[in-house]
Design a protein around this motif. Structure first.
Motif, PDB file in Angstrom:
ATOM      1  N   UNK A 191       1.500  41.880  -9.352  1.00 38.99           N
ATOM      2  CA  UNK A 191       0.632  41.269 -10.354  1.00 38.99           C
ATOM      3  C   UNK A 191       1.229  41.357 -11.759  1.00 38.99           C
ATOM      4  N   UNK A 192       0.607  40.569 -12.635  1.00 36.04           N
ATOM      5  CA  UNK A 192       1.150  40.461 -13.985  1.00 36.04           C
ATOM      6  C   UNK A 192       0.912  41.708 -14.827  1.00 36.04           C
ATOM      7  N   UNK A 193      -0.324  42.219 -14.778  1.00 35.65           N
ATOM      8  CA  UNK A 193      -0.675  43.288 -15.710  1.00 35.65           C
ATOM      9  C   UNK A 193      -0.533  44.657 -15.054  1.00 35.65           C
ATOM     10  N   UNK A 194       0.509  45.396 -15.405  1.00 30.66           N
ATOM     11  CA  UNK A 194       0.722  46.688 -14.746  1.00 30.66           C
ATOM     12  C   UNK A 194      -0.373  47.693 -15.087  1.00 30.66           C
ATOM     13  N   UNK A 199       6.723  33.568 -10.212  1.00 34.48           N
ATOM     14  CA  UNK A 199       5.987  32.775 -11.201  1.00 34.48           C
ATOM     15  C   UNK A 199       6.408  33.212 -12.595  1.00 34.48           C
ATOM     16  N   UNK A 200       6.643  32.253 -13.456  1.00 35.39           N
ATOM     17  CA  UNK A 200       7.080  32.617 -14.801  1.00 35.39           C
ATOM     18  C   UNK A 200       6.779  31.487 -15.767  1.00 35.39           C
ATOM     19  N   UNK A 201       6.718  31.810 -17.054  1.00 38.53           N
ATOM     20  CA  UNK A 201       6.696  30.714 -18.018  1.00 38.53           C
ATOM     21  C   UNK A 201       8.013  30.687 -18.791  1.00 38.53           C
ATOM     22  N   UNK A 202       8.948  31.554 -18.376  1.00 35.69           N
ATOM     23  CA  UNK A 202      10.192  31.715 -19.111  1.00 35.69           C
ATOM     24  C   UNK A 202      11.383  31.234 -18.279  1.00 35.69           C
ATOM     25  N   UNK A 203      11.975  30.128 -18.695  1.00 36.68           N
ATOM     26  CA  UNK A 203      13.065  29.560 -17.905  1.00 36.68           C
ATOM     27  C   UNK A 203      14.311  30.439 -17.912  1.00 36.68           C
ATOM     28  N   UNK A 204      14.479  31.216 -18.977  1.00 33.00           N
ATOM     29  CA  UNK A 204      15.648  32.096 -19.039  1.00 33.00           C
ATOM     30  C   UNK A 204      15.590  33.135 -17.923  1.00 33.00           C
ATOM     31  N   UNK A 205      14.389  33.675 -17.694  1.00 38.65           N
ATOM     32  CA  UNK A 205      14.211  34.648 -16.618  1.00 38.65           C
ATOM     33  C   UNK A 205      14.469  33.992 -15.272  1.00 38.65           C
ATOM     34  N   UNK A 206      13.984  32.774 -15.137  1.00 39.40           N
ATOM     35  CA  UNK A 206      14.171  32.043 -13.886  1.00 39.40           C
ATOM     36  C   UNK A 206      15.657  31.823 -13.607  1.00 39.40           C
ATOM     37  N   UNK A 207      16.406  31.525 -14.659  1.00 38.97           N
ATOM     38  CA  UNK A 207      17.839  31.308 -14.502  1.00 38.97           C
ATOM     39  C   UNK A 207      18.516  32.567 -13.948  1.00 38.97           C
ATOM     40  N   UNK A 208      18.054  33.711 -14.405  1.00 29.96           N
ATOM     41  CA  UNK A 208      18.662  34.965 -13.967  1.00 29.96           C
ATOM     42  C   UNK A 208      18.396  35.255 -12.497  1.00 29.96           C
ATOM     43  N   UNK A 268       5.794  39.008 -13.242  1.00 30.77           N
ATOM     44  CA  UNK A 268       5.843  40.467 -13.110  1.00 30.77           C
ATOM     45  C   UNK A 268       6.396  41.180 -14.341  1.00 30.77           C
ATOM     46  N   UNK A 269       7.068  40.449 -15.240  1.00 34.39           N
ATOM     47  CA  UNK A 269       7.658  41.155 -16.387  1.00 34.39           C
ATOM     48  C   UNK A 269       7.105  40.687 -17.723  1.00 34.39           C
ATOM     49  N   UNK A 270       6.193  39.697 -17.716  1.00 30.52           N
ATOM     50  CA  UNK A 270       5.825  39.143 -19.015  1.00 30.52           C
ATOM     51  C   UNK A 270       4.951  40.090 -19.829  1.00 30.52           C
ATOM     52  N   UNK A 271       4.390  41.139 -19.182  1.00 33.39           N
ATOM     53  CA  UNK A 271       3.603  42.098 -19.955  1.00 33.39           C
ATOM     54  C   UNK A 271       4.457  43.271 -20.432  1.00 33.39           C
ATOM     55  N   UNK A 272       5.754  43.224 -20.139  1.00 30.20           N
ATOM     56  CA  UNK A 272       6.607  44.382 -20.443  1.00 30.20           C
ATOM     57  C   UNK A 272       7.483  44.138 -21.667  1.00 30.20           C
ATOM     58  N   UNK A 273       7.918  45.227 -22.290  1.00 34.35           N
ATOM     59  CA  UNK A 273       8.897  45.146 -23.367  1.00 34.35           C
ATOM     60  C   UNK A 273      10.157  44.450 -22.868  1.00 34.35           C
ATOM     61  N   UNK A 314       7.322  51.414 -15.296  1.00 32.42           N
ATOM     62  CA  UNK A 314       7.209  52.277 -14.113  1.00 32.42           C
ATOM     63  C   UNK A 314       6.072  51.802 -13.213  1.00 32.42           C
ATOM     64  N   UNK A 315       4.963  51.427 -13.837  1.00 34.54           N
ATOM     65  CA  UNK A 315       3.841  50.947 -13.034  1.00 34.54           C
ATOM     66  C   UNK A 315       4.209  49.699 -12.266  1.00 34.54           C
ATOM     67  N   UNK A 316       4.990  48.848 -12.900  1.00 32.34           N
ATOM     68  CA  UNK A 316       5.369  47.626 -12.206  1.00 32.34           C
ATOM     69  C   UNK A 316       6.250  47.957 -10.998  1.00 32.34           C
ATOM     70  N   UNK A 317       7.107  48.958 -11.134  1.00 27.99           N
ATOM     71  CA  UNK A 317       7.890  49.411  -9.981  1.00 27.99           C
ATOM     72  C   UNK A 317       6.973  49.934  -8.881  1.00 27.99           C
ATOM     73  N   UNK A 318       5.945  50.673  -9.288  1.00 27.81           N
ATOM     74  CA  UNK A 318       5.004  51.195  -8.298  1.00 27.81           C
ATOM     75  C   UNK A 318       4.266  50.044  -7.607  1.00 27.81           C
ATOM     76  N   UNK A 319       3.937  48.998  -8.402  1.00 31.08           N
ATOM     77  CA  UNK A 319       3.308  47.811  -7.820  1.00 31.08           C
ATOM     78  C   UNK A 319       4.219  47.151  -6.784  1.00 31.08           C
ATOM     79  N   UNK A 320       5.503  47.151  -7.075  1.00 27.70           N
ATOM     80  CA  UNK A 320       6.467  46.591  -6.129  1.00 27.70           C
ATOM     81  C   UNK A 320       6.511  47.457  -4.865  1.00 27.70           C
TER      82      UNK A 320
END
Ligand SMILES: Nc1ncnc2c1ncn2[C@@H]1O[C@H](COP(=O)(O)OP(=O)(O)OP(=O)(O)O)[C@@H](O)[C@H]1O
Ligand SMILES: [Mg+2]
Lengths: 281, 295
Positions: free
Chosen positions: A95-98, A209-218, A179-184, A157-163
């Motif tokens: 999920x989005x919000x860890x 799912x993303x709104x960031x094409x740069x992340x998608x490219x990676x 999964x990363x848009x709420x993170x630094x 860390x929470x996002x890792x736990x979610x994974x």
């Protein structure tokens, strides 16, 4: 061509009953009939701006939202709304919000063990605890996390736990909703790297799912661009990003930041720092 | 006099809001102190009630007219005697049995029933939710005393009647509170995650959602217990309460009415007992909700 793992046909979701006085005006057409398919082992991206229907689509795939219309097939057979345990197990979600996606009152260990036991993936409690510890290894978290509650951890860390929770049941498809848009930004890369590695090592298929094409490219192989509940463009990531055919994709591209390519050999454990938000007790 | 019937939804909500705002400002150490003091007070009262038979110097129902209205300190009557010469200390101890028992029963039953119904309605939504909400609204509008008088006719006066009547009326406060909390909770990601994980619904409700919402109903129940003790007092006044000669604090105060100005001890001691019970329960409620808020 290989048989797709996930096949979405004419999926539509409308919120609001449309009954009563407003007629059709009270309805929200979140998804207006989309088609796409994800092949085994690939990372498929769904991009689009806020409100374009990405999360709604993800929820339909994960079985959290009943489609108004259309069908979702998995590994060749259609999924009906009341999925059996095996079908649920095969499709997991991050999920989005860890900060809200882990039960604040359960230790990480208890949460993982519960899932393993419900799905009978561990013969005994001890076996379940052992498997839970292995899951933490897998996502680069220390085993001491088993006895801690979510508030002890930072967003990354929470996002890792979610994974780890999502992987507990050995899914074949992982749906990751921003999964990363709420993170630094500094932590985003390490979580993306984790996902990329897991995908490679476990042979996971991913709907990202993303709104960031740069992340998608990676991270991704193919991409579908959504706008206002429709897919406006679809294709290989390299092609869509270098020669976008839809105006909308060009706008998204202009907004995207440039990120360096992910280096799969980077040190994963870079965000084991003290939690950012520590609750007062 | 009403218990929960008058506690409209907004009152419950704003009551809780005010309480948690107030509590958030206090130190976490205050939580432990409130809880400890409250538990000591209620614990002591429960022990006194339990051992009333041993602790009482006299039979609480034995009349001794020549020694009526003896002041506190009189030989053999530490807290004096009432208008019929019955020992007030003994009556207080036996009354604790009645009142605490009724309070516990009349709080636990509606708490369990209300939270169960509200949780299911809030999680399921749809027709189930609409039916439950409808029933809750009807019961809210129903005058509790009318119901009680009807029940006294059907069941006869007594402790079970009081508990049944209070339960019939006040489960709705808990149902509404739990329903609203669960509706908010069920769309949170951790609940969605539990669903994706394939956990059975009863497990999601019991082990995940209930744990996160139970603090408010339980805290509310503690304060409700105070209201219920006052309610029993009022019933005593109306002659609908615990039938004589079994003592309860409310009836003791009601019986003391003609002597308020001349023989203060008749009303003051049961009054103090009610205050102590109320204080103890409130302290426990405060401590609990503060502890839960901190988590
Ligand atoms: N449960 C719901 N009830 C009513 N409307 C909803 C519901 N969920 C989503 N919507 C609406 O559907 C539309 C699509 O929402 P969705 O969450 O799928 O968008 P999104 O692409 O994920 O956006 P974001 O980038 O903000 O997450 C929005 O207009 C949203 O307000
Ligand atoms: Mg979204």
């Amino acid at each position: 061509m290989t048989e797709p793992l996930l096949e979405v046909r004419d999926l539509a979701v409308t919120f609001g009953s449309g009954r009563g006085w407003g007629g059709d005006r009270g309805r929200i057409h979140a998804v207006r009939g989309i088609d796409f398919s994800v092949r085994p082992g690939e990372a498929f991206a769904l991009v689009g701006e806020s409100g374009s229907g990405k999360s709604t689509t993800a929820k339909c795939v994960a079985g959290l939202q009943k489609p108004t219309r259309g069908s979702i097939s998995f590994a060749g057979s259609p999924l009906d709304p009341a999925r059996n345990r095996e079908q649920r197990r095969a499709i997991q979600m991050v999920f989005q919000d860890p900060y809200s996606s882990l039960n604040p009152r359960m230790t990480i260990g208890a949460a993982l063990v519960e899932i393993l036991r419900v799905h009978r993936l561990a013969g005994s409690r001890a076996a379940a605890v052992k498997r839970a510890a292995e899951l933490l290894d897998l996502v680069g978290m220390p085993r001491s996390a088993l006895d801690q509650r979510p508030r002890a951890f930072s967003g990354g860390q929470r996002q890792r736990l979610g994974v780890a929770r999502a992987l507990a049941v050995n899914p074949s498809l992982l749906v990751a909703d921003e999964p990363v848009s709420a993170l630094d930004v500094s932590i985003q890369a390490s979580v993306l790297l984790l996902l990329k590695r897991l995908q490679r090592d476990l042979g996971l298929t991913m709907l990202f799912i993303s709104h960031d094409l740069a992340v998608v490219r990676q991270l991704c192989d193919r991409v579908a661009v959504m706008a206002d509940g429709r897919i406006v463009e679809e294709g290989a990531v390299g092609r869509v990003l270098s020669e976008p055919s839809a105006d909308f994709t060009r706008t998204l591209l202009a907004a995207a930041t440039d990120l360096p390519p992910l280096d799969l050999d980077l040190d994963l454990d870079q965000d084991h720092r003290s939690p950012k938000r520590r609750s007062t007790r | 006099m009403s218990v929960s019937s008058s506690l409209s939804r907004t009152r419950v909500a704003s009551w809780y809001e005010r309480r948690s705002k107030r509590l958030r400002r206090r130190s976490p150490r205050g939580a432990d102190a409130s809880l400890a003091i409250g538990l000591v007070i209620i614990g002591a009262m429960m022990l006194a009630a339990l051992f009333a038979g041993v602790l009482s110097p006299a039979d609480p129902t034995r009349q001794d007219i020549p020694n009526a209205l003896a002041p506190p300190g009189t030989d053999g009557h530490l807290l004096g005697t009432d208008a019929l010469g019955r020992d007030i200390l003994s009556r207080l101890l036996y009354a604790a049995r009645t009142d605490l028992f009724v309070a516990v029963g009349a709080v636990l039953l509606p708490l369990v029933i209300g939270v169960a119904i509200g949780t299911i309605a809030g999680y399921r939504g749809g027709i189930v939710d609409r039916v439950v909400t409808g029933v809750v609204n009807v019961v809210f509008a129903f005058p509790v005393l009318v119901l009680l008088i009807a029940l006294v006719f059907i069941l006869g006066p007594g402790i079970p009647t009081i508990i049944v009547a209070v339960t019939l009326v006040s489960w709705v406060s808990y149902a509404r509170l739990a329903r609203d909390l669960v509706r908010r909770e069920r769309s949170l990601d951790y609940v969605l995650a539990a669903r994706v994980s394939g956990l059975p619904t009863w497990r999601i409700l019991g082990r995940h959602i209930l744990r996160n919402i139970i603090a408010q109903p339980v805290t509310f129940a503690m304060s409700d217990a105070v209201a219920i003790i006052l309610f029993i007092t009022a019933l005593g006044f109306l002659g609908l309460g615990v039938p004589p000669p079994a003592p309860d604090w409310g009836t003791m105060i009601a019986d003391a009415q003609p002597y308020f100005t001349t023989h203060w001890w008749l009303a003051v001691f049961p009054g103090l007992a009610i205050c102590a019970a109320g204080l103890g329960l409130s302290l426990i409620a405060d401590g609990l909700s503060q502890k839960w808020n901190a988590q």
